[in-house]
Design a protein around this motif. Structure first.
Motif, PDB file in Angstrom:
ATOM      1  N   MET A 246      31.472  32.514  32.375  1.00 19.04           N
ATOM      2  CA  MET A 246      32.359  31.813  31.932  1.00 19.04           C
ATOM      3  C   MET A 246      32.359  31.984  30.360  1.00 19.04           C
ATOM      4  N   VAL A 247      31.226  31.626  29.636  1.00 15.76           N
ATOM      5  CA  VAL A 247      31.126  31.717  28.240  1.00 15.76           C
ATOM      6  C   VAL A 247      31.874  33.138  27.542  1.00 15.76           C
ATOM      7  N   ALA A 248      31.613  34.171  28.602  1.00 20.60           N
ATOM      8  CA  ALA A 248      31.892  35.343  28.019  1.00 20.60           C
ATOM      9  C   ALA A 248      33.574  35.433  27.962  1.00 20.60           C
TER      10      ALA A 248
ATOM     11  N   SER B  89      35.747  41.506  32.359  1.00 21.27           N
ATOM     12  CA  SER B  89      36.913  40.723  32.263  1.00 21.27           C
ATOM     13  C   SER B  89      37.751  41.498  31.560  1.00 21.27           C
ATOM     14  N   ASP B  90      37.775  42.580  30.862  1.00 14.43           N
ATOM     15  CA  ASP B  90      38.619  43.591  30.310  1.00 14.43           C
ATOM     16  C   ASP B  90      39.452  44.352  31.387  1.00 14.43           C
ATOM     17  N   LEU B  91      38.272  44.602  32.483  1.00 13.78           N
ATOM     18  CA  LEU B  91      38.685  45.578  33.558  1.00 13.78           C
ATOM     19  C   LEU B  91      39.325  44.903  34.526  1.00 13.78           C
ATOM     20  N   PHE B  92      38.685  43.833  35.070  1.00 15.80           N
ATOM     21  CA  PHE B  92      39.096  43.054  36.268  1.00 15.80           C
ATOM     22  C   PHE B  92      40.013  41.919  36.003  1.00 15.80           C
ATOM     23  N   GLY B  93      39.859  41.298  35.118  1.00 18.34           N
ATOM     24  CA  GLY B  93      40.841  40.187  34.656  1.00 18.34           C
ATOM     25  C   GLY B  93      39.760  38.976  34.345  1.00 18.34           C
TER      26      GLY B  93
ATOM     27  N   PHE C 140      36.097  34.174  35.445  1.00 22.25           N
ATOM     28  CA  PHE C 140      36.032  32.975  35.032  1.00 22.25           C
ATOM     29  C   PHE C 140      35.710  31.928  36.384  1.00 22.25           C
ATOM     30  N   LEU C 141      36.695  32.170  37.299  1.00 24.22           N
ATOM     31  CA  LEU C 141      36.518  31.435  38.523  1.00 24.22           C
ATOM     32  C   LEU C 141      35.079  31.994  39.434  1.00 24.22           C
ATOM     33  N   THR C 142      35.055  33.220  39.435  1.00 24.16           N
ATOM     34  CA  THR C 142      33.803  33.551  40.223  1.00 24.16           C
ATOM     35  C   THR C 142      32.510  33.207  39.526  1.00 24.16           C
ATOM     36  N   GLY C 143      32.419  32.756  38.002  1.00 24.68           N
ATOM     37  CA  GLY C 143      31.250  32.360  37.552  1.00 24.68           C
ATOM     38  C   GLY C 143      31.105  30.776  37.989  1.00 24.68           C
TER      39      GLY C 143
END
Length: 464
Positions: A112-114, A66-70, A75-78
């Motif tokens: 999502m939790v991450a 998430s730090d790299l790709f947003g 979240f939405l992909t999850g």
């Protein structure tokens, strides 16, 4: 908190609750899955192992991603990944495919939790502490009421309902998140130019592979031997392969520049290490009861899924009620008194399990559940506070990651313990044996709590 922030909280909350909800609902479904697929408990227990192993790996990896790709993209992909898994899991042609979809579901919900907590921290600037506490309620509340929801769903429909029930939450979270989560900033040049090899090194893919393969092989060797009732050379070889792979994992982690589990921190900060050991043992105790007791009630005492869910609700409600009280107590007195009381309560609950027999009133099970529920509320707050007190500020992020890994390892070990003690079939004698083992572990925790020393506020560890 304004309207936009509330919508963001709801959209993120509906997503992050799916991981603890699905990890806890399954506890009531295990006997039904044994009947449907005609399997013993040691095989069906992989429905638990697979979820927690995948979560232990996916959450830190997706945090880095998430730090790299947003964060919005992750979240939405999850949500999409978890939706697909929850839709197809009940349609599985066999138990193997059910495990596959369970792993995919774990990865999706872990995504999502991450990033859920990070989204709240970044985009809600007013009353941030309140927002974070609300998100924690989503997480702990879902885990607490999961067995009750699972019992109701299975009683009125079937085991497939514990997967289909996710879909409304996912659709609502996706629609809200699409509109309320701000767009991600464009990826940095480092992220855009990162090769697959660099990305694999960043997440320590080799370490993850060794960890997963070693843990699975060791579990297969141990559980297969118990399930078959004898020790064959094949099971011994598989177990030894697992040990070799885990030894290779330790060696690799000590040399890795970006380790999956930073093992050197354990040697450098022994107080932090003991807190993680304690947290792991606490989760062994809690989840042995959490996963073992529903199967005992249904297979030995012939309690329905619905009533099993109601009984298990006492565990979750006690934990939820005690958590805020524990926070105020620990703020005043420090974590030591609360953790000592928690260990004593777990000892009482474990001894109470040993005394249960075929003629014991089913309602008396609530005493053990209440004792473990109260202790869980004390432990969740107390050990987190102890971790912060004993971890240097510059590694608090690493310490939190190790702490979560300890939780998952404890959960996995609890399922292994149940499988080894119970074997093919749950019995009253097996529950008593489990209670004796849990009593020994809880007495050790009493010993650790009595010896606990609060850190000196002037020490380097306390001040970072």
């Amino acid at each position: 908190m304004d309207v936009r922030s509330r919508r963001l909280m709801i959209s993120v909350g509906l997503g992050v609750l799916l991981n603890p909800l699905n990890s806890s609902m399954i506890s009531v479904a295990i006997p039904r899955l044994q009947h449907v697929y005609r399997l013993d408990f040691t095989v069906v227990s992989w429905i638990i192992f697979s979820f927690y192993i995948a979560s232990a790996i996916a959450q830190p990896v997706m945090g880095k991603a998430s730090d790299l790709f947003g964060r919005k993209k992750i979240f939405l992909t999850g949500l999409v990944v978890a939706f697909v898994a929850s839709f197809f899991a009940p349609l599985s042609p066999n138990f193997g495919w059910l495990i596959v979809f369970r792993i995919v579901q774990s990865i999706g919900t872990s995504m999502m939790v991450a990033v859920g907590m990070a989204l709240v921290r970044i985009h809600i600037t007013e009353k941030q502490a309140t927002a974070i506490s609300v998100l924690s309620i989503f997480l702990s509340g879902a885990a607490a009421i999961g067995p009750f929801i699972g019992g109701v769903l299975i009683h009125w429909w079937d085991w497939s309902a514990i997967f289909f029930v996710n879909i409304p939450f996912m659709v609502a979270s996706f629609l809200l998140s699409w509109r309320t989560i701000p767009k991600d900033e464009p990826p940095t040049s480092v992220a855009r130019n990162m090769s697959i090899r660099k990305w694999l090194n960043l997440i320590d893919a080799s370490g993850i592979l060794l960890f997963a393969a070693g843990l699975v092989a060791l579990l297969v060797g141990l559980l297969s031997a118990k399930s078959s009732g004898h020790v064959s050379s094949g099971y011994v070889v598989v177990g030894l392969i697992g040990l070799v792979l885990l030894a290779a994992f330790v060696r690799h982690e000590l040399r890795a520049t970006s380790p999956f589990i930073p093992l050197r921190a354990f040697a450098k900060y022994p107080a932090m290490t003991w807190i993680n050991v304690e947290f792991m043992l606490v989760n062994v105790l809690f989840y042995s009861l959490f996963f073992g007791l529903p199967s005992y009630l249904q297979t030995v005492r012939h309690v329905s899924e619905f009533h099993t869910g109601i009984l298990m609700l006492s565990l979750g409600l006690c934990s939820l009620i005690v958590s805020p009280i524990a926070g105020r107590w620990i703020d005043k007195s420090g974590p030591r008194p609360a953790l000592l009381v928690s260990a004593i309560l777990m000892t009482f609950g474990s001894v109470w399990i040993v005394t249960l027999n075929q003629n014991s009133p089913v309602i008396s099970v609530c005493l053990a559940l209440a004792a473990f529920g109260i202790s869980n509320g004390l432990n969740n707050v107390g050990l987190q506070a102890a971790l912060f007190n004993n971890s240097p500020k510059e590694i608090i992020g690493v310490a939190s990651g190790i702490f979560n890994t300890s939780r998952y390892l404890g959960t996995i070990l609890s399922s292994l313990l149940i499988g080894i003690v119970m074997g093919d079939q749950f019995s009253a004698g097996g529950l008593r044996a489990l209670g004796i083992i849990l009593t020994v572990i809880s007495l050790f925790l009493v010993f650790l709590s009595r010896r606990r020393r609060e850190p000196n506020p002037n020490s380097p560890s306390a001040n970072g």
